[in-house]
Design a protein around this motif. Structure first.
Motif, PDB file in Angstrom:
ATOM      1  N   SER A 721       0.856  -1.186   0.000  1.00 37.87           N
ATOM      2  CA  SER A 721       0.000   0.000   0.000  1.00 37.87           C
ATOM      3  C   SER A 721       0.894   1.239   0.000  1.00 37.87           C
ATOM      4  O   SER A 721       2.097   1.144   0.261  1.00 37.87           O
ATOM      5  CB  SER A 721      -0.895   0.012   1.241  1.00 37.87           C
ATOM      6  OG  SER A 721      -0.101   0.300   2.378  1.00 37.87           O
ATOM      7  N   SER A 722       0.269   2.391  -0.261  1.00 32.82           N
ATOM      8  CA  SER A 722       1.095   3.595  -0.298  1.00 32.82           C
ATOM      9  C   SER A 722       1.589   3.927   1.106  1.00 32.82           C
ATOM     10  O   SER A 722       2.632   4.548   1.274  1.00 32.82           O
ATOM     11  CB  SER A 722       0.309   4.764  -0.893  1.00 32.82           C
ATOM     12  OG  SER A 722      -0.665   5.200   0.012  1.00 32.82           O
ATOM     13  N   ASP A 723       0.857   3.497   2.139  1.00 25.78           N
ATOM     14  CA  ASP A 723       1.337   3.729   3.492  1.00 25.78           C
ATOM     15  C   ASP A 723       2.615   2.931   3.784  1.00 25.78           C
ATOM     16  O   ASP A 723       3.454   3.368   4.569  1.00 25.78           O
ATOM     17  CB  ASP A 723       0.252   3.382   4.513  1.00 25.78           C
ATOM     18  CG  ASP A 723      -0.746   4.529   4.668  1.00 25.78           C
ATOM     19  OD1 ASP A 723      -0.525   5.580   4.024  1.00 25.78           O
ATOM     20  OD2 ASP A 723      -1.728   4.373   5.410  1.00 25.78           O
ATOM     21  N   ASP A 724       2.751   1.777   3.138  1.00 22.64           N
ATOM     22  CA  ASP A 724       4.006   1.028   3.250  1.00 22.64           C
ATOM     23  C   ASP A 724       5.163   1.878   2.762  1.00 22.64           C
ATOM     24  O   ASP A 724       6.233   1.927   3.365  1.00 22.64           O
ATOM     25  CB  ASP A 724       3.962  -0.211   2.334  1.00 22.64           C
ATOM     26  CG  ASP A 724       3.320  -1.388   3.028  1.00 22.64           C
ATOM     27  OD1 ASP A 724       2.890  -1.213   4.180  1.00 22.64           O
ATOM     28  OD2 ASP A 724       3.248  -2.460   2.396  1.00 22.64           O
ATOM     29  N   VAL A 725       4.926   2.537   1.597  1.00 25.48           N
ATOM     30  CA  VAL A 725       5.978   3.378   1.026  1.00 25.48           C
ATOM     31  C   VAL A 725       6.269   4.523   1.986  1.00 25.48           C
ATOM     32  O   VAL A 725       7.423   4.855   2.268  1.00 25.48           O
ATOM     33  CB  VAL A 725       5.565   3.941  -0.351  1.00 25.48           C
ATOM     34  CG1 VAL A 725       6.753   4.570  -1.040  1.00 25.48           C
ATOM     35  CG2 VAL A 725       4.926   2.878  -1.216  1.00 25.48           C
ATOM     36  N   LEU A 726       5.199   5.123   2.519  1.00 27.48           N
ATOM     37  CA  LEU A 726       5.382   6.251   3.422  1.00 27.48           C
ATOM     38  C   LEU A 726       6.162   5.835   4.665  1.00 27.48           C
ATOM     39  O   LEU A 726       7.018   6.576   5.155  1.00 27.48           O
ATOM     40  CB  LEU A 726       4.013   6.836   3.795  1.00 27.48           C
ATOM     41  CG  LEU A 726       4.036   8.137   4.606  1.00 27.48           C
ATOM     42  CD1 LEU A 726       4.836   9.207   3.901  1.00 27.48           C
ATOM     43  CD2 LEU A 726       2.622   8.636   4.852  1.00 27.48           C
ATOM     44  N   THR A 727       5.880   4.632   5.152  1.00 28.46           N
ATOM     45  CA  THR A 727       6.626   4.152   6.320  1.00 28.46           C
ATOM     46  C   THR A 727       8.105   4.078   5.987  1.00 28.46           C
ATOM     47  O   THR A 727       8.955   4.484   6.790  1.00 28.46           O
ATOM     48  CB  THR A 727       6.108   2.754   6.738  1.00 28.46           C
ATOM     49  OG1 THR A 727       4.698   2.799   6.770  1.00 28.46           O
ATOM     50  CG2 THR A 727       6.640   2.354   8.097  1.00 28.46           C
ATOM     51  N   GLU A 728       8.408   3.574   4.786  1.00 30.21           N
ATOM     52  CA  GLU A 728       9.817   3.498   4.416  1.00 30.21           C
ATOM     53  C   GLU A 728      10.417   4.904   4.292  1.00 30.21           C
ATOM     54  O   GLU A 728      11.558   5.142   4.693  1.00 30.21           O
ATOM     55  CB  GLU A 728       9.982   2.737   3.101  1.00 30.21           C
ATOM     56  CG  GLU A 728      11.441   2.449   2.810  1.00 30.21           C
ATOM     57  CD  GLU A 728      11.636   1.544   1.602  1.00 30.21           C
ATOM     58  OE1 GLU A 728      10.771   0.679   1.375  1.00 30.21           O
ATOM     59  OE2 GLU A 728      12.637   1.724   0.905  1.00 30.21           O
TER      60      GLU A 728
END
Lengths: 891, 162
Positions: A721-728
């Motif tokens: 998900s885009s939140d995964d990217v944001l977490t990274e």
């Protein structure tokens, strides 16, 4: 002790800010007093008298003294120990009487119809209420504050007074908005929003008491009245008197708060979505700290492209020189199969300026890790020098202060920026500051809206801005106006910098810039003598080779007067691209890795990419979005050059010149369909939320890239998900570490400042203008201007096809000597010929510098062309005002 | 044509500059212009806006609020009939009727030929002389319909003599 004021409203003890009005205190404590003319954030006005209350204040002897009559709570300030009653029988009766008077001039047939309980909002009324008097035919039905107030007051549903329809014609000839003055209750919120908040005064209350109504001077069109089409009047109107024309009657089934994709201010907008999955309205969010409830013509009327039916809905691959629709797996396999052969440095990726932080983080990671190329950039990064040196000198690469701190700046220096059109909402605090007495200095060859507000409007010779700022710096030293303590204690390199100023003799500076020594001295005094001076620079008229010098001079100016790190001071670079800042932060630029870490080997910039494409150094080009070089001559050159690549992959939402030459076209999601974040020009991180569902098979760019990466055998982009990217991102980018993804609301989150231990002065050089804009064929420089309103000349409004149109003759400013040489005298009809345009007008000879010509068009002409454009997203391609070379001919 | 317009602008600017009072407002400037030029032309709105650093819309808002400002050139002569209480009792109605009849008007306004601008006045301040009529700002007391008609006729005769 608390510095709040204690009072009771209807027996409830509450606290309020000192100086606030009773109604605001009640609202802050979630109590409701009916009101119609009051609007939070605007000055008390007291026109409608709906908010009357009974109030008593304590006297020194302990008894209570009643305030005379029934004061309006919107104009009565709170005081310590005050007791307020809002709902006594008397007050209710008074309010009902006022409301009866109000609706005696407002169509209200549905309000007192006995069938109202039985009638749904879309039902057709057979005969009870005549068409003109129905609420259900009003565009604001069920969004109407007047109707809500009537319902709250549980009025007797009869009209004791004679209803009087004003029978005024509707105003529907101007672009974007409709006005029906039969629905107006003359609360004058719109007039006050236009005056107090926006500073435009494009509308006013006209005519005498009893017949007073909203209008413009002598009933002229908004195109010539000074309107900036920001829609603030629409947003505050409590009735259906002023509304957006498009989707006028559409009801919202959903409201989604998201971020505007048009410029780096990052306005928070609440989008109304109708039941047919369309975005029908955009209303700026009042709680947002980036835009404070403001929007502009782009954010208010420029979002309809998301509803455009001509979307690219399926992936396409070129087979036998024709683009054919294919399935996603086929397209991705094709792309991966081709890209396999380009993993040794002959690949470049240009991400979209509207890409989210997540998209552009994925893009740079894809290019660097999967494709092993540092040639990654974002399309808005066409002038990286605007901010590159800022970071080294002051520690941040975006605005050092918040946008709305400008409200309290005492001096604002604006260098070559057309804020009204490029970063509109930033102009709101500037205009308000000027109204409060701040000095605005504008350095620009073009006449723009803000030059009208300027204490000083300086038009230096082309590319002499850095020398001019150098002259101001020298004059500050000469007049001993510098903040010596700040410069020596908080900064490095002061002595070296000071020595570099000896070259800047004012006589020399004056000759080089065309600005008198007296003006330079005055500017130095104005800027250095104020408590808080801020600098905004766009450097739109300055050639690339002069940008670094100018930025350094401006930083020096801020440092030498001690304005950095000060509230309402600071320095604001003005770039374009909604997520240019975020793209830099996540490393989607050729010279920086995520978190502003420098790369070992720097990639090439945008113009160099197209060069490399034509020379064969780059064989595979990956374009996300088609935003490059619109409205510049570079565009056609760019398109020509990228044709030479072996593989052109384009992610786009609409067909364009670029998709025509692409080998693969992948349909990409628009901002309104995405989850993600943008970072604005203050470094404030804002959320994007999907407002409408997918139209076709389009996908978000990060997911497309992650699927290609997987097919190329890389697990670097395995996100779900885009939140995964944001977490990274929050792990990789130091300044994003404190971001709480789940608590991100419309106020946004300011990224951690990057702090330098001390600021750095940079020695400056007295440079002769290196670059020349002109050639033999086109020997003059043309400075196009645009303003909201021009009192001196009639706009010549005519109505064509029921639309108001400007038919004004342009006036071309010219230097007297130049004119004499060309045999042109005042008022002659002359023609300006540029490489891609021509313009006819009457010559006006004045003190303009030799070698220059200038015009000032009306903002209305821009709005007209946007309104009639057939482009899906004309606002994104608004023609900026750029200097260009021309020749002048007598007609 | 241009010179006429420029001339008008110059006169408007003169009117604005001629104000000697310490506070010059939008309203005072408009009054000064109406005194000098006789009405508020479009140019006046623009000049006052520029002088008071506000928009034409705001100035127009003020100008249109007051019934005494007019936006079209007045007739060559002004005629005002007082219909205050005293004049009314002393026979202003008859005077009004004969004046309106003579000018061919139903109420306040300008005659078609642009010769006369006619207005009601609530008190000309000469109640002892009632009924009173003012022609080109000159007062005539104890007016009778025939005297008034003579006065009006003389206005037209003056023109033909010239």
């Amino acid at each position: 002790m608390s510095d709040k004021v204690n009072l009771t409203i209807d027996g409830v003890e509450i606290q309020a800010e000192p100086g606030s009005m009773i109604i605001q205190a009640a609202m802050d404590n979630e109590m409701y007093i009916p009101y119609l003319c009051y609007y939070p954030g605007m000055k008390p006005y007291g026109a409608c008298r709906m908010c009357v209350v009974k109030a008593e204040a304590p006297t020194p002897d302990g008894s209570y003294r009643a305030l005379p009559g029934s004061p309006a709570s919107c104009t009565t300030p709170v005081s310590e120990g005050m007791r307020v009653e809002t709902n006594t029988g008397d007050l209710v009766g008074l309010r009902k009487g006022i409301m009866e008077l109000l609706i005696s001039e407002h169509p209200h047939g549905c309000l007192n119809c006995h069938r109202v309980e039985l009638c749904g909002p879309t039902d057709v009324c057979l005969r009870h209420v005549s068409v003109n008097d129905r609420c259900v035919t009003c565009p604001k039905n069920e969004r109407c504050e007047l109707k809500d107030t009537v319902r709250y007051m549980e009025m007797e549903l009869t009209t004791p007074l004679t209803y009087n329809n004003r029978h005024l014609p509707m105003e529907v000839k101007d672009p974007y908005w409709d006005m029906d003055m039969n629905l107006c209750i003359v609360c004058s919120r719109c007039v006050r929003a236009c005056d107090e908040v926006r500073g435009d005064r494009a509308i006013t209350l006209i005519d005498k008491s009893g017949r007073s109504i909203i209008g413009t001077a002598a009933g002229t069109s908004l195109l010539e009245s000074g309107c900036e089409f920001c829609g603030a009047c629409i947003d505050v109107c409590p009735t259906g008197a002023i509304v957006e024309r498009d989707y006028k009657w559409d009801k919202a089934v959903q409201k989604i708060s998201t971020t505007c994709p048009h410029c780096p201010v990052g306005c928070q907008l609440d989008l109304d979505v109708n039941k047919r999955n369309k975005v029908v309205r955009s209303i700026p969010n009042r709680k947002a700290e980036a835009n404070m409830g403001m929007a502009c013509f782009k954010g208010k009327f420029g979002l309809d492209f998301v509803n455009n039916k001509n979307r690219l809905k399926k992936p396409m691959v070129r087979k036998n020189s024709i683009l054919e629709e294919v399935t996603w797996p086929e397209a991705l396999d094709f792309v991966a199969g081709k890209l396999e052969h380009h993993q040794d440095g002959d690949y470049a990726l240009i991400a979209s300026a509207r890409g989210t932080n997540e998209d552009n983080f994925a893009a740079q990671k894809f290019a660097r890790r999967v494709m092993k190329s540092n040639n990654v950039n974002v399309s808005s990064n066409s002038r990286p020098k605007l901010v590159n040196s800022l970071q080294n000198l002051i520690g941040t690469d975006c605005a050092s202060n918040k946008i709305w701190e400008l409200l309290d700046s005492q001096v604002i220096l604006l260098v070559s920026a057309n804020i009204t059109e490029e970063q509109n909402v930033v102009s709101v605090p500037i205009k308000q500051a000027v109204a409060k007495g701040a000095n605005l200095i504008v350095i620009d060859q073009r006449e723009t809206e803000l030059t009208r507000y300027a204490t000083k409007w300086i038009r230096p010779l082309i590319n002499s801005e850095s020398v001019l700022i150098g002259g101001i710096l020298r004059s500050i030293i000469d007049q001993s106006l510098e903040d010596h303590d700040f410069a020596t204690e908080k900064c490095e390199g002061y002595d070296k910098f000071r020595n570099s100023l000896w070259d800047f003799d004012l006589v020399k500076v004056s000759a080089q810039t065309g600005i008198s020594q007296e003006e330079i001295r005055e500017m130095a005094q104005i800027f250095a003598n104020a408590g808080a001076s801020s600098i905004l620079y766009g450097l739109e008229t300055i050639s690339d080779s002069h940008i670094n010098d100018t930025v350094e001079s401006l930083v020096n100016l801020s440092l030498i007067t001690g304005n950095l790190g000060k509230k309402s001071g600071g320095i604001y670079p003005l770039f374009s691209g909604a997520n240019q800042q975020g793209s830099r932060d996540v490393g989607c630029v050729p010279n920086l890795l995520p978190g502003h870490r420098p790369t070992a080997s720097q990639g090439i910039d945008l113009m160099e990419i197209s060069e490399a494409c034509s020379s064969g150094a780059i064989k595979a080009l990956h374009l996300i979005g088609d935003e490059l070089f619109h409205n510049t001559p570079n565009r056609s050159e760019f398109l020509d050059k990228i044709k030479a690549t072996d593989l052109l992959i384009v992610h786009e939402s609409f067909a364009s010149e670029v998709t025509e030459i692409a080998d693969v076209v992948l349909p990409s999601a628009l901002f309104s369909e995405k989850t993600g974040t943008y970072t604005n020009m203050e470094g404030r991180i804002h959320r994007l939320r999907p407002a409408i569902g997918p139209i076709g098979d389009e996908d978000e760019d990060w997911r497309i890239l992650s699927q290609i990466a997987a097919r190329l055998g890389s697990d670097d982009l395995s996100y779900s998900s885009s939140d995964d990217v944001l977490t990274e991102i929050t792990n990789e980018v130091e300044t994003y570490k404190t971001l709480q993804i789940n608590s991100l609301d419309s106020r946004g989150h300011i990224r951690n400042p990057i702090l330098n231990s001390s600021y750095v002065f940079s020695p400056i050089e007295f440079t002769q203008s290196k670059e020349t804009l002109v050639n033999d064929q086109y020997p003059m420089v043309f400075a196009p201007g645009r303003v909201l309103f021009d009192a001196d000349r009639d706009a010549g409004i005519v109505t064509e096809n029921d639309l108001n149109t400007i038919t004004r003759r342009e006036v071309i400013e010219m230097n007297e000597e130049d004119a004499k040489e060309a045999g042109i005298s005042e008022g002659d009809v002359i023609k300006i010929l540029g490489e891609e345009f021509e313009l006819t007008g009457n010559a006006h000879l004045n003190g303009l510098h030799s070698g220059m010509v200038a015009t000032t068009a009306l903002f209305g002409t821009l709005i007209e062309s946007l309104n009639s454009s057939s482009e899906p997203d004309p606002m994104a391609k608004t023609a900026g005002l750029r200097l260009c070379k021309v020749r002048v001919e007598k007609v | 044509m241009t010179t006429d317009k420029d001339n008008l602008r110059t006169r408007i600017q003169q009117a604005i500059q001629s104000q000697k009072r310490p506070t010059v407002t939008v309203l005072s400037s408009l009054l000064a212009i109406q005194d000098l030029v006789g009405y508020i032309p479009e140019e006046a709105i623009e000049e006052v806006a520029a002088h008071s650093k506000t928009s034409i819309n705001s100035v127009f808002g003020v100008a249109s609020f007051y019934p005494n400002f007019r936006f079209t050139p007045p007739g060559e002569h002004s005629v005002e009939v007082c219909w205050g209480p005293t004049c009314h009792l002393k026979g202003a109605t008859e005077i009004l009727e004969s004046v309106l009849g003579k000018l061919g008007l139903d109420s306040e306004g300008d005659t078609d030929d642009g010769k006369v601008s006619f207005r009601f006045n609530t008190c000309l301040g000469a109640c002892s002389q009632a009924p009173v009529i003012s022609v080109d700002h000159e007062l005539y007391g104890n007016a009778k319909p025939d005297i008034v008609l003579n006065l009006l006729n003389s206005l037209y005769e003056k023109e033909t003599l010239n």
